[in-house]
Design a protein around this motif. Sequence first.
Motif, PDB file in Angstrom:
ATOM      1  N   ASN A 191       0.807  -1.217   0.000  1.00  0.00           N
ATOM      2  CA  ASN A 191       0.000   0.000   0.000  1.00  0.00           C
ATOM      3  C   ASN A 191       0.844   1.273   0.000  1.00  0.00           C
ATOM      4  OD1 ASN A 191      -2.449  -1.367  -0.019  1.00  0.00           O
ATOM      5  ND2 ASN A 191      -2.566  -1.459   2.209  1.00  0.00           N
ATOM      6  N   ARG A 192       2.094   1.155  -0.404  1.00  0.00           N
ATOM      7  CA  ARG A 192       2.995   2.310  -0.438  1.00  0.00           C
ATOM      8  C   ARG A 192       3.455   2.567  -1.868  1.00  0.00           C
ATOM      9  NH1 ARG A 192       3.283   5.306   4.054  1.00  0.00           N
ATOM     10  NH2 ARG A 192       5.447   5.844   3.572  1.00  0.00           N
ATOM     11  N   GLU A 274       6.221 -16.447   9.031  1.00  0.00           N
ATOM     12  CA  GLU A 274       7.494 -15.809   9.391  1.00  0.00           C
ATOM     13  C   GLU A 274       8.566 -15.918   8.311  1.00  0.00           C
ATOM     14  OE1 GLU A 274       5.867 -17.947  11.300  1.00  0.00           O
ATOM     15  OE2 GLU A 274       5.135 -16.698  12.967  1.00  0.00           O
ATOM     16  N   PRO A 275       8.821 -17.110   7.731  1.00  0.00           N
ATOM     17  CA  PRO A 275       9.860 -17.168   6.688  1.00  0.00           C
ATOM     18  C   PRO A 275       9.520 -16.305   5.474  1.00  0.00           C
ATOM     19  CG  PRO A 275       9.315 -19.371   7.494  1.00  0.00           C
ATOM     20  CD  PRO A 275       8.281 -18.445   8.040  1.00  0.00           C
ATOM     21  N   GLN A 276       8.241 -16.180   5.177  1.00  0.00           N
ATOM     22  CA  GLN A 276       7.821 -15.363   4.035  1.00  0.00           C
ATOM     23  C   GLN A 276       8.064 -13.877   4.309  1.00  0.00           C
ATOM     24  OE1 GLN A 276       3.883 -17.005   2.434  1.00  0.00           O
ATOM     25  NE2 GLN A 276       4.059 -18.052   4.387  1.00  0.00           N
ATOM     26  N   ASN A 282       7.287  -6.524   3.312  1.00  0.00           N
ATOM     27  CA  ASN A 282       5.951  -5.931   3.189  1.00  0.00           C
ATOM     28  C   ASN A 282       4.835  -6.939   3.464  1.00  0.00           C
ATOM     29  OD1 ASN A 282       6.789  -6.936   0.383  1.00  0.00           O
ATOM     30  ND2 ASN A 282       4.618  -6.545   0.038  1.00  0.00           N
ATOM     31  N   LEU A 283       5.166  -8.235   3.491  1.00  0.00           N
ATOM     32  CA  LEU A 283       4.149  -9.251   3.760  1.00  0.00           C
ATOM     33  C   LEU A 283       3.704  -9.241   5.217  1.00  0.00           C
ATOM     34  CD1 LEU A 283       5.246 -12.356   1.646  1.00  0.00           C
ATOM     35  CD2 LEU A 283       3.884 -10.363   1.010  1.00  0.00           C
ATOM     36  N   ALA A 284       4.417  -8.510   6.067  1.00  0.00           N
ATOM     37  CA  ALA A 284       4.005  -8.402   7.470  1.00  0.00           C
ATOM     38  C   ALA A 284       2.641  -7.743   7.583  1.00  0.00           C
ATOM     39  CB  ALA A 284       5.043  -7.618   8.267  1.00  0.00           C
ATOM     40  N   GLU A 285       2.275  -6.946   6.593  1.00  0.00           N
ATOM     41  CA  GLU A 285       1.005  -6.229   6.620  1.00  0.00           C
ATOM     42  C   GLU A 285      -0.059  -6.903   5.765  1.00  0.00           C
ATOM     43  OE1 GLU A 285       1.961  -2.338   5.276  1.00  0.00           O
ATOM     44  OE2 GLU A 285       3.376  -1.927   6.905  1.00  0.00           O
TER      45      GLU A 285
END
Length: 323
Positions: A191-192, A274-276, A282-285
């Motif tokens: 989203n950035r 977590e590994p991803q 950015n996958l944290a969001e």
Amino acid sequence: MFFRKIPLLAAVLSAGLAAGSAQAEEQLLIGSTSTSSSQYGYFVSVGQIINQHVDGVRSSVVETGATVDNLRRIVRGQVDMGLVTTNVGYHAYAGEGDFEGRPVDNRLLWVYSAAPQNVVMREDAGVSSIADLEGVRLNPGITGSATEATTVSVMETLGIAPEYVRGSTTDVVAGVKDNRMAGYVKSGVGNRLDGSSMDIATFTPIQVLSLSEEQAEQLREQMPDISVVEIPEGAAEGIPAYTTWSFGLAMHSSPDLDEEIAYQIVKAVMENPEPQISALANLAEVDLAELTLESGTVPFHPGAARYFEEQGYEIPDRLQPVE
């Protein structure tokens, strides 16, 4: 002598059993992209998840030419699954565009990242809406990219004809800064806005154009190969919320992939983020399940559908598995 042979016999039997076990493992090949791409690391992380959490399966990641190459390898049986952008995956499945007359039966496992297509304009360009792009000098995306092809299709669908200016990212950034073009279309990072857009914004005030409600509905109805997404406020400093089109980066598979294996792979990926995230921060969001249901464009593999149904998700008609 008799007692000395027993350990030897046991060792031989043990080795034989181990070899048999190793031979029984299902060997899967994952088509990715160039090793120089940040996306390659994501597929390595997926391979590690499969090898650690899916019993009886051993996966290997293969460097490829990305989406189109992976689809060709899927249809030839050279890879079992791989990176496919959702728009090209749809064209291949439907036998449209570059795949006219030669469809590729590929099935959705999950979507891992969205690629919102941001219409980034100079604030002083005198353009306040996408409809205002008629006749405006606009770069539709890097020459030969999915962004370029998709932008042209979107504008044709909406009945808008900008004056397209082609070029590389370096050419385009310089052109927008120098006011030789009013703006360009560029994939976002989640989203950035991406780094090139932020580079322009350093000294040149920018805006991001939004689809109107009518335009968004038109794209939903007429372009099933893409999705329409809402980007919240904060894509960059001072940028309000907006609506734009997007395609996804996904894992698609051959329809011949075993259903139980597909189920176990999707389960392992969904439940081990977590590994991803380590591979792509950015996958944290990102909620992988929601992104998949929102952005997928071809039917689910039956194994993937089973996992989503077990988790209580309602599968849209367009993603329902088919024979």
